[in-house]
Design a protein around this motif. Structure first.
Motif, short mmCIF file in Angstrom:
data_model
loop_
_atom_site.label_atom_id
_atom_site.label_comp_id
_atom_site.label_asym_id
_atom_site.label_seq_id
_atom_site.Cartn_x
_atom_site.Cartn_y
_atom_site.Cartn_z
N ILE A 1 39.51 -30.25 -6.71
CA ILE A 1 40.58 -29.25 -6.65
C ILE A 1 41.80 -29.85 -5.98
N ALA A 2 42.96 -29.67 -6.57
CA ALA A 2 44.22 -30.12 -5.98
C ALA A 2 45.09 -28.90 -5.66
N PHE A 3 45.69 -28.91 -4.50
CA PHE A 3 46.55 -27.83 -4.04
C PHE A 3 47.93 -28.39 -3.68
N VAL B 1 38.76 -27.07 4.45
CA VAL B 1 37.56 -27.59 5.11
C VAL B 1 36.32 -26.82 4.63
N ALA B 2 36.46 -25.51 4.46
CA ALA B 2 35.33 -24.70 3.96
C ALA B 2 34.97 -25.10 2.53
N LEU B 3 35.97 -25.33 1.70
CA LEU B 3 35.70 -25.76 0.32
C LEU B 3 35.01 -27.13 0.31
N ARG B 4 35.47 -28.02 1.16
CA ARG B 4 34.83 -29.33 1.25
C ARG B 4 33.39 -29.20 1.72
N GLY B 5 33.16 -28.28 2.66
CA GLY B 5 31.80 -28.04 3.15
C GLY B 5 30.87 -27.51 2.07
N GLY C 1 30.96 -28.67 -0.90
CA GLY C 1 30.76 -29.76 -1.85
C GLY C 1 31.93 -30.04 -2.78
N HIS C 2 33.05 -29.37 -2.60
CA HIS C 2 34.20 -29.60 -3.46
C HIS C 2 35.02 -30.78 -2.95
N ASP C 3 35.66 -31.46 -3.86
CA ASP C 3 36.52 -32.59 -3.56
C ASP C 3 37.95 -32.06 -3.54
N VAL C 4 38.50 -31.84 -2.34
CA VAL C 4 39.80 -31.20 -2.17
C VAL C 4 40.88 -32.25 -1.93
N ILE D 1 40.88 -34.38 5.03
CA ILE D 1 41.28 -33.92 3.70
C ILE D 1 42.33 -34.91 3.17
N PRO D 2 42.11 -35.49 1.98
CA PRO D 2 43.10 -36.42 1.43
C PRO D 2 44.42 -35.69 1.13
#
Length: 102
Positions: A3-5, A26-30, A32-35, A59-60
């Protein structure tokens, strides 16, 4: 899922979506998403407190000063998205992001 924001930030910016970005991303990464974050800093002084928080959280982030003309910002976003290849792109409150999205 990748996901890109887009996130806009500036010195002493306390409101808006950037304020909640760290918690959400951080929650999305937790889960398993690649943010990935495409960050624009606004103003005369190079300062982006919320984006710095995201970087510190691992987060990149690709951070650039907001372009004077939307067309240049759209071009930059499209170049980044071509490199990141997200499954989902969230333009958020970015005019350039909205133009870049389908």
């Amino acid at each position: 899922m990748r996901i890109a924001f887009t996130v806009r930030d500036r010195k002493n910016f306390i409101g808006g979506p950037a304020a909640n970005a760290a918690r959400l991303f951080v929650a999305l990464r937790g889960r398993g998403h690649d943010v990935h974050v495409l960050g624009f800093w606004v103003g005369e002084e190079k300062s982006h407190t919320h984006l710095d928080t995201l970087v510190a959280a691992g987060i990149p982030c690709r951070i650039i000063r907001r372009h004077r003309y939307s067309e240049d910002g759209v071009r930059w976003i499209l170049e980044q998205l071509n490199d990141i290849r997200p499954d989902v792109f969230v333009a958020d409150l970015s005019t350039e992001g909205c133009f870049a999205s389908h």
